[in-house]
Design a protein around this motif. Structure first.
Motif, PDB file in Angstrom:
ATOM      1  N   ALA A   1       0.800  -1.168   0.065  1.00 44.77           N
ATOM      2  CA  ALA A   1       0.028   0.082   0.104  1.00 44.77           C
ATOM      3  C   ALA A   1       0.903   1.240   0.015  1.00 44.77           C
ATOM      4  N   LYS A   2       1.979   1.442   0.917  1.00 43.49           N
ATOM      5  CA  LYS A   2       2.897   2.539   0.778  1.00 43.49           C
ATOM      6  C   LYS A   2       3.326   2.559  -0.485  1.00 43.49           C
ATOM      7  N   MET A   3       3.973   1.547  -1.352  1.00 45.03           N
ATOM      8  CA  MET A   3       4.648   1.603  -2.404  1.00 45.03           C
ATOM      9  C   MET A   3       3.510   2.247  -3.524  1.00 45.03           C
ATOM     10  N   ALA A   4       2.190   1.748  -3.400  1.00 51.44           N
ATOM     11  CA  ALA A   4       1.172   2.091  -4.381  1.00 51.44           C
ATOM     12  C   ALA A   4       1.047   3.650  -4.176  1.00 51.44           C
ATOM     13  N   ARG A   5       1.209   4.222  -2.856  1.00 52.18           N
ATOM     14  CA  ARG A   5       0.826   5.746  -2.690  1.00 52.18           C
ATOM     15  C   ARG A   5       1.965   6.338  -3.319  1.00 52.18           C
ATOM     16  N   ALA A   6       3.280   5.801  -3.089  1.00 51.15           N
ATOM     17  CA  ALA A   6       4.252   6.621  -3.545  1.00 51.15           C
ATOM     18  C   ALA A   6       4.281   6.459  -5.377  1.00 51.15           C
ATOM     19  N   ILE A   7       3.817   5.599  -5.775  1.00 45.89           N
ATOM     20  CA  ILE A   7       3.822   5.684  -7.287  1.00 45.89           C
ATOM     21  C   ILE A   7       2.801   6.631  -7.735  1.00 45.89           C
ATOM     22  N   THR A   8       1.778   6.619  -7.018  1.00 42.24           N
ATOM     23  CA  THR A   8       0.663   7.635  -7.209  1.00 42.24           C
ATOM     24  C   THR A   8       1.197   9.004  -7.264  1.00 42.24           C
ATOM     25  N   SER A   9       2.123   9.119  -6.072  1.00 39.53           N
ATOM     26  CA  SER A   9       2.434  10.752  -6.068  1.00 39.53           C
ATOM     27  C   SER A   9       3.457  11.020  -7.149  1.00 39.53           C
TER      28      SER A   9
END
Ligand SMILES: Cc1cc2nc3c(=O)[nH]c(=O)nc-3n(C[C@H](O)[C@H](O)[C@H](O)COP(=O)(O)O)c2cc1C
Length: 319
Positions: A185-193
């Motif tokens: 989930a943290k990775m997904a949020r960083a990719i989104t940013s």
């Protein structure tokens, strides 16, 4: 012949008389028999045939695989009504019957229907739209078997089908993920940013919160997808496998893709996701980002950069 269209036929025939003719396509006759395990008085009609009942004339156009093998359009000339079976439908039931009553609110329903029922038949939709245009029919109303009827502006849904079936990518990325302990989930949020930093639209979709059909609806006009899964028992997370199987079946085209995920020791998820992308003939723009256990700052920076790369590659593709 799917039951939501045909289920009441035996009861109806009982009421009106079992000898009455049922006009249907060739496959319709075959498939109705296979559903009800009995014959009725099937009268096979198809493209080019017409039927006069009183002062009304019905003509037929085979629309095989839109979305069942037996699908067919029926055109009622005197009223300029096209009965379009599944095409132009929506999974919508409410107290309104017509497009002018509900307005633009119906379009997301129509899009969702297209994405989940017809997307994989897009080449056929393109061919059908050309065939219908050639017939030069006057169409005052389109009556699909599902949802509201298009009487205000039937051209609007025809144009929308043209757009959706072209599957032209837009400046939008869908990031799909699931996570047991929040690492993916943290990775997904960083990719989104990273994607947002390039001024590209992004939808972040956790498979716990979104149904696969909602995810598919977002994918239709996206130019890219990123999929993240933790490794579980040497494989991808079952919910992600569910979504990937579903997406694969609906055959989205013209998209770039990248995978990511956290793992503990063997870390197969990214490799499996890439294999899925290959099977789907999506363009993989990066080997993907794998992080062992919980991502640190450097790992999240790699994820951010993956987002930037996705966005930049998409922008280049669209320019
Ligand atoms: C039941 C279970 C099975 C797992 N199986 C594997 C595995 O086969 N290989 C592996 O590399 N990691 C495995 N892991 C470890 C997870 O991939 C790891 O904890 C990861 O950081 C979880 O990411 P998440 O926080 O996004 O869920 C397993 C974890 C659990 C809970």
């Amino acid at each position: 012949t799917e039951m939501d269209h045909s289920g009441s036929i035996p009861k109806l025939m009982q009421k009106i008389g079992e000898d009455k003719p049922i006009y249907c396509s060739k496959m319709g006759a075959k498939n109705l028999e296979a559903h009800f395990n009995r014959k009725f008085n099937f009268q096979v009609v198809g493209t080019g045939d017409s039927l006069k009942i009183g002062n009304r004339t019905f003509s037929f156009l085979d629309t095989k695989m839109l979305h069942w093998p037996d699908s067919m359009f029926t055109y009622l000339a005197e009223e300029a009504i096209l009965f379009s079976s599944d095409a132009f439908g929506q999974h919508y039931a409410g107290d309104m019957f017509f497009d002018d009553e509900i307005g633009d609110e119906i379009m997301p329903h129509a899009r969702k229907y297209y994405a989940n029922i017809l997307l994989h038949f897009s080449p056929r939709v393109q061919a059908l739209l050309k065939d219908v245009a050639k017939l030069n029919l006057k169409i005052d109303m389109i009556c699909p078997d599902h949802g509201i009827l298009w009487r205000d502006n039937p051209g609007k849904i025809i144009e929308a089908y043209d757009t959706w079936s072209r599957q032209e990518p837009t400046r939008k990325v869908v990031v799909i993920f699931d996570s047991m302990w929040e690492s993916t989930a943290k990775m997904a949020r960083a990719i989104t940013s990273g994607i947002e930093s390039e001024d590209v639209n992004v939808r972040l979709m956790n498979t716990r919160k979104w149904h696969r059909s909602d995810i598919m609806t977002e994918i239709v006009d996206a130019g890219a997808i990123a999929v993240g899964s933790p490794t579980l028992n040497n494989s991808i997370f079952p919910v992600i496998a569910d979504v990937m199987t579903y997406i694969k079946g609906l055959r989205p085209q013209n998209k770039i893709a990248a995978a990511f995920g956290s793992y503990g020791w063997s870390g197969e998820a990214v490799k499996i996701l890439n294999k899925d992308f290959e099977e789907m003939k999506l363009t993989i723009i990066d080997p993907g980002v794998k992080v062992q256990y919980v991502p640190d700052e450097a790992d999240l920076e790699r994820c951010f950069e993956l987002g930037v790369k996705l966005a930049k590659t998409l922008k280049e593709k669209l320019s």
